[in-house]
Motif scaffolding. Sequence first.
Motif, PDB file in Angstrom:
ATOM      1  N   LYS A 107       0.851  -1.197   0.000  1.00 21.88           N
ATOM      2  CA  LYS A 107       0.000   0.000   0.000  1.00 21.88           C
ATOM      3  C   LYS A 107       0.892   1.254   0.000  1.00 21.88           C
ATOM      4  CE  LYS A 107      -3.606  -2.786   1.983  1.00 21.88           C
ATOM      5  NZ  LYS A 107      -4.778  -2.930   2.817  1.00 21.88           N
ATOM      6  N   HIS A 129      -8.390  -2.639  -6.387  1.00 19.12           N
ATOM      7  CA  HIS A 129      -8.405  -2.805  -4.929  1.00 19.12           C
ATOM      8  C   HIS A 129      -9.484  -1.898  -4.340  1.00 19.12           C
ATOM      9  CE1 HIS A 129      -7.299  -2.834  -0.735  1.00 19.12           C
ATOM     10  NE2 HIS A 129      -6.543  -3.885  -0.983  1.00 19.12           N
ATOM     11  N   GLY A 140      -7.816  -4.919   6.705  1.00 14.30           N
ATOM     12  CA  GLY A 140      -7.232  -4.032   7.709  1.00 14.30           C
ATOM     13  C   GLY A 140      -8.028  -3.959   9.009  1.00 14.30           C
ATOM     14  N   SER A 180      -6.886  -9.249   6.362  1.00 10.63           N
ATOM     15  CA  SER A 180      -6.441  -9.601   7.715  1.00 10.63           C
ATOM     16  C   SER A 180      -5.839 -10.999   7.821  1.00 10.63           C
ATOM     17  CB  SER A 180      -7.594  -9.444   8.710  1.00 10.63           C
ATOM     18  OG  SER A 180      -7.983  -8.080   8.795  1.00 10.63           O
TER      19      SER A 180
HETATM   20  P1  PGA Z   1      -4.723  -6.452   5.196  1.00  9.51           P
HETATM   21  O1  PGA Z   1      -4.894  -5.938   3.697  1.00  9.51           O
HETATM   22  O2  PGA Z   1      -3.926  -7.731   5.127  1.00  9.51           O
HETATM   23  O3  PGA Z   1      -3.995  -5.361   5.898  1.00  9.51           O
HETATM   24  O4  PGA Z   1      -6.102  -6.702   5.716  1.00  9.51           O
HETATM   25  C1  PGA Z   1      -5.273  -6.842   2.699  1.00  9.51           C
HETATM   26  C2  PGA Z   1      -5.463  -6.145   1.393  1.00  9.51           C
HETATM   27  O5  PGA Z   1      -5.816  -4.960   1.367  1.00  9.51           O
HETATM   28  O6  PGA Z   1      -5.261  -6.749   0.356  1.00  9.51           O
END
Ligand code: PGA
Length: 250
Positions: free
Chosen positions: A11, A95, A173, A212
């Motif tokens: 990100k 995304h 997230g 997550s």
């Molecule tokens: P995360 O993000 O593992 O922090 O939940 C996953 C994603 O956005 O692909």
Amino acid sequence: MRRKLVVANWKMHGNLASNKELLSAYIEKLTSITTIDVVVCVPYPYLSQVQAMLQNTSIAWGAQNLSKDAVGAFTGEVSASMLKDFGVSYVIIGHSERATAYCESDENIAMKFMQAKTHGLTPILCVGETLIEREAGVMQMVVGKQLDTIINTYGASVFGDAVVSYEPIWAIGTGLAASAEQAQSMHEFIRGKVAAQDKVAANSLKILYGGSVTPRNAVQLMVTQDIDGGLIGRCSLNAQEFEGICLAAG
Ligand code: PGA
């Protein structure tokens, strides 16, 4: 048998110094894992850094977005051929953090998907439903519609050597991952939808789970039949945690 794929999505994190440290740790910990493919998707300005550091390793790299157009007066956009200049082989498309914040339509996402394919990049198409949609029981309808825009315009065969990542928006997230059963049921639906039109494409399509994922829950998720790997946000910023997830997939 589909080879598993684990993708780091950094990100908008990192800088030259911290990336160097993290990539060095990736190289140390991940290059001995030979049973899966590992990819790291970094912000555009760091593509040359990642290329320089990973080019002689087994870890591939990717971008987090690309333009739906090939070339032209599109200020701030980055084309597929520009990504190719930096050895990029994968690109995340649609995304939810972009689709909502920058109002990306399914049609735009479909065009980006085809830009990637036309230029020999592997698209990682993100699909998924919101919590309200899940609670209303319409999650398959929502994900189905996201896929239909591509299938109806370009045909199901374009999924043959592509990647779809099922990313329930409520799981991204939040620390609240989908259960292996919830993910399997959606992954089966996605594969079935492609298979209804093209069985060969459906068989080779890799369907990742994202939202997550941690080294703990990866153990359950990665042994599930239709889960071919993961798209990892937060835990990819920590080499040890990311290694744990890769080992669970390997
Ligand atoms: P995360 O993000 O593992 O922090 O939940 C996953 C994603 O956005 O692909």
